[in-house]
Design an enzyme around this catalytic site. Sequence first.
Site, PDB file in Angstrom:
ATOM      1  N   GLU A 241      47.322  23.337  75.055  1.00 47.45           N
ATOM      2  CA  GLU A 241      48.652  23.117  74.486  1.00 47.45           C
ATOM      3  C   GLU A 241      49.736  23.392  75.526  1.00 47.45           C
ATOM      4  O   GLU A 241      50.752  22.692  75.582  1.00 47.45           O
ATOM      5  CB  GLU A 241      48.838  23.977  73.237  1.00 47.45           C
ATOM      6  CG  GLU A 241      47.860  23.610  72.131  1.00 47.45           C
ATOM      7  CD  GLU A 241      48.210  24.214  70.780  1.00 47.45           C
ATOM      8  OE1 GLU A 241      49.277  24.835  70.650  1.00 47.45           O
ATOM      9  OE2 GLU A 241      47.405  24.045  69.851  1.00 47.45           O
ATOM     10  N   GLU A 242      49.523  24.413  76.353  1.00 45.03           N
ATOM     11  CA  GLU A 242      50.497  24.720  77.396  1.00 45.03           C
ATOM     12  C   GLU A 242      50.635  23.553  78.374  1.00 45.03           C
ATOM     13  O   GLU A 242      51.750  23.193  78.778  1.00 45.03           O
ATOM     14  CB  GLU A 242      50.072  25.990  78.141  1.00 45.03           C
ATOM     15  CG  GLU A 242      50.998  26.380  79.281  1.00 45.03           C
ATOM     16  CD  GLU A 242      50.635  27.716  79.911  1.00 45.03           C
ATOM     17  OE1 GLU A 242      51.191  28.016  80.979  1.00 45.03           O
ATOM     18  OE2 GLU A 242      49.791  28.444  79.348  1.00 45.03           O
ATOM     19  N   ARG A 243      49.515  22.967  78.763  1.00 45.68           N
ATOM     20  CA  ARG A 243      49.563  21.877  79.742  1.00 45.68           C
ATOM     21  C   ARG A 243      50.170  20.615  79.156  1.00 45.68           C
ATOM     22  O   ARG A 243      50.935  19.910  79.831  1.00 45.68           O
ATOM     23  CB  ARG A 243      48.152  21.625  80.289  1.00 45.68           C
ATOM     24  CG  ARG A 243      47.691  22.751  81.193  1.00 45.68           C
ATOM     25  CD  ARG A 243      46.195  22.802  81.426  1.00 45.68           C
ATOM     26  NE  ARG A 243      45.862  23.973  82.247  1.00 45.68           N
ATOM     27  CZ  ARG A 243      44.646  24.455  82.425  1.00 45.68           C
ATOM     28  NH1 ARG A 243      43.609  23.853  81.838  1.00 45.68           N
ATOM     29  NH2 ARG A 243      44.435  25.523  83.175  1.00 45.68           N
ATOM     30  N   GLY A 246      53.853  21.264  78.984  1.00 41.52           N
ATOM     31  CA  GLY A 246      54.464  21.133  80.293  1.00 41.52           C
ATOM     32  C   GLY A 246      54.684  19.685  80.692  1.00 41.52           C
ATOM     33  O   GLY A 246      55.743  19.321  81.221  1.00 41.52           O
TER      34      GLY A 246
END
Length: 385
Positions: A241-243, A246
Amino acid sequence: MKLTQEHRALSDTVVRFVREEINPHVAEWERAEEFPSHALFKRLGDLGLLGLKYPEEYGGAGLDFSYSMVMAEALGECNCGGVPMAIGVQTDMCTPALARFGSDELRREFLAPTIAGDYVGCLGVSEAGGGSDVAAVKTTARKEGSDYVINGSKMWITNGLKADWCCLLANTSDQGGPHKNKSLIVVPMDAPGIAKQKIHKVGMNSSDTAQLFFDNVRVPQRHLIGQEGMGFMFQMMQFQEERLWGAASSLRGLDRLIDLTIDYTRQRQAFGKSILDNQVVHFRLAELRTEVEALRALTYSAVEQYVSGKDVTRLASMAKLKCGRLSREVADSCLQYWGGMGYTLDNPISQAWRDNRLVSIGAGADEVMLGIICKLEGTLPKGAH
């Protein structure tokens, strides 16, 4: 991916918030190397923007991840990278595992006030000796009575100076190997034994970044997220989810840099014509715009598949890799066409040039993304990482 009227309304709300409540203060916050995160997050919480994908029983909106993607892209309207990054840590980096695997008690105690904007959260994974090598973290959490006793340090922690709690990855066992001996633990940042050191950065200056030190820090074992020993796996899930966040957060900002450069080079004259009239310039900007649209298509496809329940490790890694490299490429090319003005400190292009360099390092360096992709392609040599 088809965007609904609800998606568009969310985007409009976020863009308006950025223009009215963030951008007027960016220069001041950049100089101060911090922003008033508690006050700003409370405003975001009041608007319902900090828990879009989280359950309604904890104050969230109960929507799917596509809404997080839309918010991330809209935050690209911001004139800096630091504040959106800090918001992303709150919404999509330190909270996914807590929301998905935390006990009801833990979610009521930490997730609900984080969604409301009353708490600021941070994610404690990287260490000075092992940034992208998550399996190499040295921080330990040993059991003593009903507590964990935590020792170690964490590096490059966004929101670290002001956070109320940390989603901490620590070794909870000597058994099972580096992928099975780690756990995620919620650590209140006012616990005795925690020290903080401010880190001064090349870019992303408006976000506070800290090195954290844990010296016999005690937290109740009930602060464990999910099962003991599952921390590495939970963190890998958070990274997806972070990637994706981003990659999505870069899109509008990259388009904005190209737009600004078109406007500037159209007005700037050299050798009897505008800079934009040189084929090398308008062709290059057309190439960059095409690359941004390709990244947008890749990111949207990954998000759509993620929402449908598919494993998007490969696509998320590709989007993260492309995002990091394209963010550097766009900022550097645009700066060149601004000439000396692009090299001044308060220029929006130089701001992006400094900020965007982080994208190829944080949340897994480019080389780590390449390794993941090669592994899934079946081309990674045996024994390679």
